[in-house]
Design a protein around this motif. Structure first.
Motif, short mmCIF file in Angstrom:
data_model
loop_
_atom_site.label_atom_id
_atom_site.label_comp_id
_atom_site.label_asym_id
_atom_site.label_seq_id
_atom_site.Cartn_x
_atom_site.Cartn_y
_atom_site.Cartn_z
N ASN A 30 4.87 1.48 -8.73
CA ASN A 30 3.81 2.45 -8.51
C ASN A 30 2.54 1.95 -9.19
O ASN A 30 2.46 1.86 -10.41
CB ASN A 30 4.23 3.80 -9.09
N MET A 31 1.55 1.64 -8.35
CA MET A 31 0.35 1.02 -8.87
C MET A 31 -0.46 1.96 -9.76
O MET A 31 -1.17 1.52 -10.66
CB MET A 31 -0.54 0.54 -7.72
N MET A 32 -0.33 3.24 -9.50
CA MET A 32 -1.10 4.21 -10.29
C MET A 32 -0.58 4.24 -11.73
O MET A 32 -1.36 4.22 -12.68
CB MET A 32 -0.97 5.61 -9.67
N ALA A 33 0.73 4.27 -11.86
CA ALA A 33 1.34 4.28 -13.19
C ALA A 33 0.99 2.99 -13.92
O ALA A 33 0.62 2.99 -15.09
CB ALA A 33 2.85 4.43 -13.07
N LYS A 34 1.11 1.91 -13.18
CA LYS A 34 0.80 0.61 -13.75
C LYS A 34 -0.65 0.56 -14.24
O LYS A 34 -0.93 0.10 -15.35
CB LYS A 34 1.01 -0.44 -12.66
N SER A 35 -1.54 1.04 -13.40
CA SER A 35 -2.95 1.03 -13.75
C SER A 35 -3.23 1.88 -14.99
O SER A 35 -4.02 1.51 -15.84
CB SER A 35 -3.79 1.59 -12.60
N LEU A 36 -2.57 3.01 -15.02
CA LEU A 36 -2.83 3.95 -16.12
C LEU A 36 -2.58 3.30 -17.47
O LEU A 36 -3.38 3.41 -18.39
CB LEU A 36 -1.96 5.19 -15.95
N VAL A 37 -1.47 2.61 -17.56
CA VAL A 37 -1.16 2.01 -18.84
C VAL A 37 -1.84 0.66 -19.05
O VAL A 37 -2.31 0.36 -20.15
CB VAL A 37 0.37 1.95 -19.09
N ILE B 86 11.35 5.20 -5.41
CA ILE B 86 12.29 4.50 -6.26
C ILE B 86 11.53 4.04 -7.49
O ILE B 86 10.49 3.40 -7.38
CB ILE B 86 12.88 3.29 -5.53
N THR B 87 12.03 4.41 -8.65
CA THR B 87 11.32 4.05 -9.87
C THR B 87 12.05 2.96 -10.62
O THR B 87 13.16 2.58 -10.28
CB THR B 87 11.16 5.26 -10.80
N ILE B 88 11.39 2.55 -11.65
CA ILE B 88 11.93 1.52 -12.51
C ILE B 88 13.23 2.00 -13.17
O ILE B 88 14.12 1.21 -13.47
CB ILE B 88 10.83 1.18 -13.56
N LYS B 89 13.34 3.29 -13.33
CA LYS B 89 14.56 3.87 -13.91
C LYS B 89 15.76 3.70 -12.99
O LYS B 89 16.87 3.42 -13.45
CB LYS B 89 14.36 5.37 -14.16
N ASP B 90 15.52 3.92 -11.70
CA ASP B 90 16.61 3.77 -10.73
C ASP B 90 17.15 2.35 -10.77
O ASP B 90 18.36 2.13 -10.78
CB ASP B 90 16.11 4.08 -9.32
N LEU C 161 0.82 -1.21 0.00
CA LEU C 161 0.00 0.00 0.00
C LEU C 161 0.85 1.26 0.00
O LEU C 161 0.62 2.19 -0.75
CB LEU C 161 -0.90 0.04 1.25
N VAL C 162 1.85 1.24 0.87
CA VAL C 162 2.67 2.43 1.07
C VAL C 162 3.58 2.69 -0.12
O VAL C 162 3.57 3.77 -0.71
CB VAL C 162 3.50 2.29 2.36
N HIS C 163 4.35 1.69 -0.49
CA HIS C 163 5.30 1.89 -1.59
C HIS C 163 4.63 1.94 -2.95
O HIS C 163 5.12 2.59 -3.86
CB HIS C 163 6.36 0.79 -1.58
N GLY C 164 3.50 1.24 -3.05
CA GLY C 164 2.77 1.27 -4.31
C GLY C 164 1.93 2.53 -4.45
O GLY C 164 1.28 2.73 -5.45
N ARG C 165 1.97 3.38 -3.41
CA ARG C 165 1.23 4.66 -3.43
C ARG C 165 -0.25 4.45 -3.73
O ARG C 165 -0.82 5.17 -4.53
CB ARG C 165 1.83 5.59 -4.49
N ARG C 166 -0.80 3.46 -3.10
CA ARG C 166 -2.22 3.18 -3.34
C ARG C 166 -3.13 4.05 -2.49
O ARG C 166 -4.29 4.18 -2.77
CB ARG C 166 -2.53 1.69 -3.04
N VAL C 167 -2.60 4.52 -1.39
CA VAL C 167 -3.43 5.30 -0.47
C VAL C 167 -2.65 6.51 0.04
O VAL C 167 -1.42 6.53 -0.02
CB VAL C 167 -3.86 4.44 0.74
#
Lengths: 353, 353
Positions: free
Chosen positions: B57-64, B11-15, A124-130
Motif C-alpha cells: 500500500n503506497m499510502m502507508a509506505k509514503s506516510l512513514v 492483502i497486507t504485510i501481516k497476511d 496503481l490498483v493494488h497499491g491504492r494510488r488512485v
DNA sequence: CTGAAAGCGCTTACAG
DNA sequence: CTGAAAGCGCTTACAG
C-alpha cells in the motif's frame, strides 16, 4: 531559533489541536465539516489552521479513508502516436478541467514493458494510488479491461470495447461518424471513395471502417480493396497511402482519412505528387483539430467533441465513485461534420440539383 | 466461500507474514531488500507475495517514509495554449519516459483560480503528495518559484527565471536560438527582418527578442519597431501579425516567428493574402514539431530538443532528490536550425559567394 | 538474522 | 458538542 525549515517540517493536526485547546479529533471534525461542532470552536480552529498555513497530509488521510482523491490516466502503450497528436492535448484538457473542478488530482501512467502489460496498472490498483482509472483508448481485446473488471476497480474507457460491452464507456458513434463522412463525399457526386484507416487492432479503426462500408453499400457503391489501407495515426501513414493510391490505374476521387494528423500527411503527399485537392481528389478526416482549418486547403473534418469526451469521461467516473447509477452506457458524444475546401469540389457533382 | 472480492480487499504485510511464519518486520525487510535477511526466508516470503499477488500500500509506505515516488507536473495557467501545441506532447513524452524508467509516478496539476495562484501547488507541497515538482515554463516574475524556494521544496524549472537565477533550470540558450534564426536570414541576404513574438511576460519571448536584436545589431541592421509584434502561442497571433505586416508601406522580407504553431498561422495568412513563401517573405520559427516538415512550404525551424528538455528536467530533479550536487545550472539543451524551403530563397541573396 | 514495539498523521466508532 | 482510544498498513531503531 528554529533552524531546520522548509520541507522537513510538517504541521500536524496535533499542533493545531494544542494551540486551539481542543483534541485532534475535534480538529479533524472541523476539517471534514462535521455537523455537530460548535460554531465557536470551528471558527477558532479554522483561524489557527490559517495562521499556521496548515494543510492535511494526504497520505495519512488516504491511508485511513481508503480514498486518494486521485484519478489515474492510463496511456496506451505506443504513446508516441498519441503525443504527436493535438487530439491528445485537447482530451487531456477536458479531463484536467473537470477533475480539478471536483478536487481530484490526476496521476499519469503508461504501460511500461510489453511483456507485462499489467504491471503499471496493477501497481496503481493494488497499491491504492488512485480511486479510479481513465483508459484512453483500447485495443480490440484488451487485457487491461479484463483485469480491471476482475478486480472490480472503478474505471471508464474513452472509446469502445467489443469484448467487454458492459464496461463504462464514453465514445462517439464511430460507425456513424465514418458513415457521415463517406455520405458527404457521395453527396458531392463521388463514386470512387477510398479509406485511409488506422491500426486494425484498434476498435476505433474498426468502427469507422464499418461506417465507411455501410455508406457505400447503401448507395450501391462498392468498396474497392485497393482503395483501403491501414496504418498508424501518423502523418507518414497518410503520406505512404497516397503514394500507393495515386499510382493505381483506377484511382479513387475522394478519400476518408482516419485522423487529421494522417490527413496532413495525405495533403503533403498529394502536393508533392502534383495533385490538387479537392479537384483531383477530395479529402475528409476526423477530429477537427485546430490546425485543420489552417491546412491548405482547409480540411473538412468530423468534429468529435474531443474536449467533451475527456470532460464527460471524468464525469462518468466520478458518478461511479459516488455509487450513482449509470443511466446510460456507453455515453455517446455527438459529432458533426465541418465542411471545408478539401471536400468541396462542386464540379464533381454535376447532377445534384 | 469468500463473498466480497475486488476493490475492498487488501492483502497486507501481516497476511504475508502469517503465511510465511515470520514477523511483519521481516516481510518489510524482504521487500526493501534489507541486506541481513537469510536467502531462505527471503525466498519464502517472496514466493508467498507472488502467490497472493501482494502489492504494498503506497499510502502507508509514503506516510512513514515521507516519500511518495511521485513527481508533480505543474502546468502554467492559460493551459489552452500549451495543449494546442504539439510541443507539449513531446515534452510530456520526455518526462514520462524518464520518470517511468526510474519508477516515479507523475501527478498532473494546474493552477486553478487566478486569485490564488499558489493554491494548487501549496496543496501538493504541504499535503506531501509529491517529492518534487516540474515547472513547465514560468512567468518573468513567478510567485510559484518564490514559494517553492521559500519552502525549500525540490523543483526544476523547464525554462529560465530572471528573478530567481539560482533555481534549478533546464533550458535552451534562447538568446542564441533566436540569434541563429535571425543570422540565418541575414545570411540569405535579408536586411528587413521582422519578429513575431509571444507574450511579453514570458521569459522565453524576452530571451528570443534579445537574440533577434543582437543578430541585427551585429550586422549593422536596425530593428524597425513596426516589424515587431507580440502575441500568444496561437495560430491566430501569427495570422493577425501578417495582416499587420503586409499592410505596411515598408514591409519586412523575412520574419522570425516565436513558435511553429504561430508560424502556421503566418503561412495561412500569407497564402490568403496571396503572398509566396519564401519569394515574398521568408519564415523561420522555433520548436521543429513534426508538422513543420509538412507545412507548405516546409518550415525552417530551430529544433530545441523538446523531448530531451523533458527528459533532462526529470534527470535533474531526481538528482536533487538524491541529494547529488548539480554540477551545472542551468542545464542547456543544444539546439540546431533545420533549414527548409520557407527560408531558402536564394535569389534574395545575390551578393553571397 | 529476526521480532516486538512505537510511530507516521490522520479518522471514526464509542462514550459521555 | 467533544475527547480518548484504536487503527489504517507500513518502517525502523532497539534489542537480542
Amino acid at each position: 531559533m528554529i533552524e531546520s525549515e522548509g520541507v522537513f517540517d510538517m504541521i500536524t493536526i496535533k499542533d493545531i489541536a494544542k494551540l486551539a485547546g481542543v483534541s485532534p479529533s475535534t480538529v479533524s471534525r472541523v476539517i471534514s465539516g462535521h455537523p455537530r461542532i460548535s460554531t465557536e470552536t470551528s471558527l477558532k480552529v479554522k483561524q489557527i489552521m490559517k495562521e499556521l498555513n496548515y494543510h492535511p497530509n494526504m497520505m495519512a488521510k488516504s491511508l485511513v479513508s481508503k480514498t486518494t482523491q486521485t484519478l489515474g490516466i492510463m496511456l496506451p502503450r505506443p504513446a508516441e502516436e498519441l503525443f504527436q497528436n493535438y487530439f491528445f492535448g485537447e482530451l487531456l484538457r477536458g479531463i484536467i478541467t473537470h477533475a480539478t473542478r471536483n478536487n481530484y488530482e490526476l496521476l499519469l501512467s503508461t504501460e511500461t514493458s510489453s511483456d507485462d502489460e499489467l504491471q503499471a496498472i496493477s501497481r496503481l490498483v493494488h497499491g491504492r494510488r488512485v480511486d479510479g482509472i481513465l483508459l484512453l483508448g483500447s485495443k480490440r481485446d484488451d487485457p487491461i479491461i479484463t483485469f480491471l473488471e476482475e478486480e472490480k476497480f472503478p474505471f471508464v474507457l474513452i472509446g469502445r470495447s467489443e469484448t467487454h460491452p458492459n464496461a463504462p464507456m464514453v465514445d462517439n458513434d464511430n460507425v456513424q461518424t465514418a458513415y457521415d463522412a463517406t455520405q458527404h463525399l457521395i453527396a458531392q457526386g463521388h463514386t470512387r471513395i477510398g479509406f485511409v484507416s488506422g491500426p486494425p487492432d484498434v476498435t476505433l479503426s474498426h468502427d469507422r471502417m464499418r461506417g465507411y462500408r455501410k455508406a457505400l453499400d447503401e448507395s450501391g457503391l462498392t468498396a474497392n480493396n485497393d482503395w483501403i489501407v491501414e496504418g498508424e495515426f501518423l502523418q507518414e501513414s497518410g503520406f505512404r497511402a497516397m503514394s500507393l493510391f495515386m499510382s493505381l490505374p483506377d484511382r479513387p476521387t475522394a478519400i476518408v482519412v482516419i485522423d487529421d494528423n494522417v490527413a496532413f500527411g495525405v495533403l503533403r503527399a498529394l502536393a508533392e505528387l502534383g495533385y490538387q485537392v479537392p479537384e483531383d481528389i477530395s479529402v475528409v478526416s476526423f477530429n477537427n483539430i485546430a490546425l485543420s482549418e489552417l491546412a491548405s486547403p482547409p480540411l473538412s473534418s468530423i468534429d468529435i467533441g474531443t474536449y467533451q469526451l475527456g470532460y464527460t469521461a471524468v464525469q462518468v467516473l466520478l458518478k461511479i465513485l459516488g455509487n450513482e447509477p449509470l443511466t446510460q452506457n456507453p455515453v455517446i458524444i455527438p459529432h458533426r461534420l465541418i465542411v471545408r475546401e478539401s471536400s468541396l469540389y462542386m464540379k464533381a457533382k454535376p447532377l445534384q440539383s
